[in-house]
Design a protein around this motif. Structure first.
Motif, mmCIF file in Angstrom:
data_model
loop_
_atom_site.group_PDB
_atom_site.id
_atom_site.type_symbol
_atom_site.label_atom_id
_atom_site.label_comp_id
_atom_site.label_asym_id
_atom_site.label_seq_id
_atom_site.Cartn_x
_atom_site.Cartn_y
_atom_site.Cartn_z
ATOM 1 N N SER A 81 4.398 35.381 46.074
ATOM 2 C CA SER A 81 3.360 35.492 47.421
ATOM 3 C C SER A 81 3.019 37.074 47.646
ATOM 4 O O SER A 81 1.451 37.558 47.707
ATOM 5 C CB SER A 81 4.305 35.506 49.069
ATOM 6 N N GLY A 82 3.293 38.126 47.175
ATOM 7 C CA GLY A 82 2.899 39.308 47.032
ATOM 8 C C GLY A 82 2.082 39.258 46.278
ATOM 9 O O GLY A 82 0.954 40.606 46.161
ATOM 10 N N ALA A 83 2.736 38.567 44.681
ATOM 11 C CA ALA A 83 1.327 38.960 43.491
ATOM 12 C C ALA A 83 -0.125 38.332 44.265
ATOM 13 O O ALA A 83 -1.147 38.779 43.891
ATOM 14 C CB ALA A 83 1.464 38.542 42.459
ATOM 15 N N ALA A 84 -0.025 37.330 44.684
ATOM 16 C CA ALA A 84 -1.117 36.450 45.330
ATOM 17 C C ALA A 84 -2.197 36.648 46.545
ATOM 18 O O ALA A 84 -3.568 37.755 46.507
ATOM 19 C CB ALA A 84 -0.403 35.517 46.287
ATOM 20 N N ALA A 85 -1.379 37.952 47.158
ATOM 21 C CA ALA A 85 -1.893 39.228 48.184
ATOM 22 C C ALA A 85 -3.768 40.189 47.344
ATOM 23 O O ALA A 85 -4.280 40.230 47.855
ATOM 24 C CB ALA A 85 -1.249 40.582 48.814
ATOM 25 N N LEU A 86 -2.849 40.056 45.932
ATOM 26 C CA LEU A 86 -3.370 40.848 45.217
ATOM 27 C C LEU A 86 -4.887 40.190 44.713
ATOM 28 O O LEU A 86 -5.711 40.808 44.147
ATOM 29 C CB LEU A 86 -2.444 41.773 44.194
ATOM 30 N N LEU A 87 -4.649 38.940 44.966
ATOM 31 C CA LEU A 87 -5.784 38.066 44.542
ATOM 32 C C LEU A 87 -7.538 38.818 44.333
ATOM 33 O O LEU A 87 -8.456 38.304 44.519
ATOM 34 C CB LEU A 87 -5.556 36.655 44.113
ATOM 35 N N PRO A 88 -7.495 38.452 45.390
ATOM 36 C CA PRO A 88 -9.071 39.099 46.168
ATOM 37 C C PRO A 88 -9.628 40.278 45.486
ATOM 38 O O PRO A 88 -10.619 40.792 44.910
ATOM 39 C CB PRO A 88 -8.859 39.744 47.453
ATOM 40 N N LEU A 89 -8.551 41.114 44.588
ATOM 41 C CA LEU A 89 -9.083 42.381 44.359
ATOM 42 C C LEU A 89 -9.641 41.978 42.528
ATOM 43 O O LEU A 89 -10.830 42.456 42.281
ATOM 44 C CB LEU A 89 -8.486 43.552 44.242
ATOM 45 N N LEU A 90 -9.398 41.075 41.946
ATOM 46 C CA LEU A 90 -10.042 40.135 41.170
ATOM 47 C C LEU A 90 -10.330 39.367 41.011
ATOM 48 O O LEU A 90 -11.494 39.601 40.671
ATOM 49 C CB LEU A 90 -8.194 39.720 39.995
ATOM 50 N N GLY A 91 -11.123 38.597 42.109
ATOM 51 C CA GLY A 91 -11.738 37.992 42.102
ATOM 52 C C GLY A 91 -13.406 38.937 42.712
ATOM 53 O O GLY A 91 -14.347 38.086 42.335
ATOM 54 N N SER A 92 -12.579 39.585 43.307
ATOM 55 C CA SER A 92 -14.118 40.604 43.766
ATOM 56 C C SER A 92 -14.313 41.660 42.832
ATOM 57 O O SER A 92 -15.823 41.538 42.204
ATOM 58 C CB SER A 92 -13.940 41.635 45.234
ATOM 59 N N GLY A 93 -14.044 41.172 41.660
ATOM 60 C CA GLY A 93 -14.323 42.267 40.103
ATOM 61 C C GLY A 93 -14.244 43.441 40.169
ATOM 62 O O GLY A 93 -14.309 44.075 39.398
ATOM 63 N N GLN A 94 -13.117 44.335 41.345
ATOM 64 C CA GLN A 94 -13.021 45.697 41.418
ATOM 65 C C GLN A 94 -11.617 45.647 40.735
ATOM 66 O O GLN A 94 -11.911 46.866 39.831
ATOM 67 C CB GLN A 94 -12.239 46.058 42.820
ATOM 68 N N ILE A 95 -10.651 45.275 40.462
ATOM 69 C CA ILE A 95 -9.601 45.339 39.317
ATOM 70 C C ILE A 95 -9.461 43.669 38.000
ATOM 71 O O ILE A 95 -10.221 42.907 38.820
ATOM 72 C CB ILE A 95 -8.249 44.613 39.945
#
Length: 275
Positions: A81-95
């Motif tokens: 759950s904690g890692a899943a909260a970071l997924l928007p950063l990958l999806g947007s291409g920022q990370i």
């Protein structure tokens, strides 16, 4: 950092204290001193006992920042759950570079990451490094026994298919120390890996930029890894392959050597026959 400390205390059931906050801030500052400047900065928050709620705090803090990489290695309580909260950063291409080794990842994370990459417009194509495995080369942890929260990713075949289809710029993939050989979809995952490196049914597809693949310490045997080994001849960009600490035996090592260096293998065979 103060908000992150408060979340950490909440996740662990500890009462926040001034002394604890000072120690936490000192650890964050020490890691920040080693942050890379080139090609987008990397935020390092290793081994800080971050829990599930910390993921949301990190995502909020990084949104719109100039950080291009995120290293959360050895936060075993972070979990799916904690890692899943970071997924928007990958999806947007920022990370574009992420390290989540020893973060207590289990069966829910790989499907969630696959969905995020499939839903993204640009993020999947910008991802260059995905490290979901054990010990990074610059960590001060020397063996699996010392990993307090080694990942056990499951249902990973779908993620590998997504990476092969969407993540054309991927250069580094680390899936070590996940016991993938015990996963119910172990065979499907190896077949997907074969396609990912450019072989299998999609010799013209896959991650053509992939330079480093680590599958160390995953309880694979030679029969299970056979589809991947057979696809190595298609992996033109691959310069580093780590399949150590698996049950390959002498035959498996000889097979890998023959694929990676057919001339040297033939000379060795000729010498053995002449002896």
């Amino acid at each position: 950092a103060r908000e992150l400390y408060a979340y950490r205390c909440g996740d662990s059931g500890l009462a926040p204290t001034r002394h604890g906050l000072n120690l936490f801030l000192a650890a964050v500052v020490k890691q920040a001193a080693g942050t890379e400047k080139a090609a987008g900065r990397t935020l390092r928050l290793r081994g800080l006992q971050l829990g599930p709620r910390s993921g949301k705090a990190i995502a909020r803090a990084l949104c719109g920042s100039d950080f291009g990489g995120l290293d959360l290695f050895n936060n075993p309580s972070l979990g799916d759950s904690g890692a899943a909260a970071l997924l928007p950063l990958l999806g947007s291409g920022q990370i574009t570079s992420v390290r989540l080794g020893a973060c207590g990842l289990r069966s829910a994370f790989a499907p969630a990451l696959s969905r995020a990459l499939l839903a993204s417009q640009d993020g999947a194509q910008l991802l260059t490094s995905l490290e979901l495995g054990g010990v990074p080369s610059d960590a001060k942890i020397g063996s699996e026994a010392e990993l307090s929260g080694a990942n056990q990713l499951r249902a990973i075949a779908g993620l590998l298919e997504t990476l092969a289809e969407r993540c054309t710029a991927l250069e580094v993939l680390d899936l070590s120390h996940n016991a993938l050989g015990e996963s119910p979809d172990a065979d499907a995952a190896v077949s997907a890996l074969a396609v990912l490196i450019g072989g299998g049914d999609a010799a013209d597809g896959g991650c053509k930029a992939l330079a480093s693949l680590s599958l160390a310490c995953n309880k694979y045997d030679l029969d299970r890894l056979a589809p991947l080994l057979g696809a190595l001849s298609y992996a033109d960009s691959l310069t580093s392959l780590d399949i150590s600490e698996n049950s390959l035996g002498d035959a498996g090592c000889q097979q890998v050597a023959a694929i990676l260096s057919p001339t040297a293998a033939a000379e060795a065979a000729a010498e053995a026959a002449a002896a």
